[in-house]
Design a protein around this motif. Structure first.
Motif, mmCIF file in Angstrom:
data_model
loop_
_atom_site.group_PDB
_atom_site.id
_atom_site.type_symbol
_atom_site.label_atom_id
_atom_site.label_comp_id
_atom_site.label_asym_id
_atom_site.label_seq_id
_atom_site.Cartn_x
_atom_site.Cartn_y
_atom_site.Cartn_z
ATOM 1 N N HIS A 74 7.312 -2.634 -18.544
ATOM 2 C CA HIS A 74 6.696 -3.223 -17.454
ATOM 3 C C HIS A 74 7.751 -4.526 -17.770
ATOM 4 N N MET A 77 10.074 -4.634 -14.786
ATOM 5 C CA MET A 77 9.307 -5.647 -14.141
ATOM 6 C C MET A 77 9.085 -6.625 -14.117
ATOM 7 N N SER A 95 2.850 -8.507 -13.178
ATOM 8 C CA SER A 95 3.528 -7.271 -13.925
ATOM 9 C C SER A 95 2.857 -7.057 -15.026
ATOM 10 N N TYR A 99 0.421 -2.899 -14.210
ATOM 11 C CA TYR A 99 0.324 -2.372 -14.868
ATOM 12 C C TYR A 99 -0.695 -1.960 -15.667
ATOM 13 N N ARG A 110 -1.497 -4.135 -22.621
ATOM 14 C CA ARG A 110 -0.084 -4.227 -22.571
ATOM 15 C C ARG A 110 0.140 -5.462 -23.284
#
Length: 203
Positions: A74, A77, A95, A99, A110
């Motif tokens: 990510h 992105m 993002s 994800y 994340r």
């Protein structure tokens, strides 16, 4: 304390920085490598990717006055959305939502951070929670978020005079199982926009 991967944002000597540390129990044989305006984390043995596809990614990318740091793909992105004109907080939030957490055996969150000037943004996407926060950075301040335990956005003592020093300090944080570290540090005033990149690999 084992906290897994660590994302840091901060400001030192009037310049912004991002830093990243891999801490790992399952895949400790990894290193960080500067590749142009990116820093790649990858396993020493490519065969490890067949066991876990999440262990290789750009942990840091920079463009102009923006630096992005995260624990996965990510990173790309987020930076690309900012380059397309989105506000950093929107690029970060969209993002992370897109994800979501990693679909591994631990449901690893994340995490990500962005710096631009004296502003920073941190975010985390867990299985059951999503948060982003905007921060105004004073000189000498740094904040971190990690994949485990330290999942709130907390202040920490980190800084230095160069990207290499910051990367080493990130590696030396008193948390278990350090593997490698990386940093991007804004260029001094008068040298234009951009960042110096550095890594620390003990192997």
């Amino acid at each position: 304390m084992y906290v897994g991967r660590i994302v840091l944002v901060g400001r030192s000597q009037g310049r912004s920085f991002v830093a990243y540390r891999v801490s790992s129990r399952s895949f400790p044989n990894r290193r960080a490598e500067v590749r142009g305006k990116s820093i790649l984390v990858s396993p020493l043995d490519p065969a490890d990717l067949s066991r876990n596809p999440y262990i290789a990614y750009n942990c840091i990318r920079v463009a102009g006055d923006v630096a992005v740091v995260s624990n996965g793909t990510h990173t790309d992105m987020i930076l690309e959305r900012i380059q397309d004109g989105q506000r950093p907080i929107d690029a970060l939030a969209i993002s992370l939502v897109a994800y979501g957490y990693e679909r591994d055996e631990l449901d690893t969150p994340r995490i990500a951070g962005v710096v631009r000037g004296d502003h920073a943004w941190l975010g985390i996407a867990k299985r059951d929670e999503f948060r982003v926060r905007e921060l105004h950075l004073e000189d000498g301040q740094a904040f971190l978020v990690a994949t485990y335990e330290k999942t709130d956005f907390e202040a920490t003592a980190l800084g230095g005079a160069g990207a290499g020093e910051i990367a080493r300090q990130a590696f030396d944080l008193p948390l278990e199982r350090p593997v490698c570290a990386a940093a991007a540090f804004a260029l001094p005033e008068g040298q234009g926009s951009g960042y110096d990149l550095a890594v620390y690999n003990p192997l």
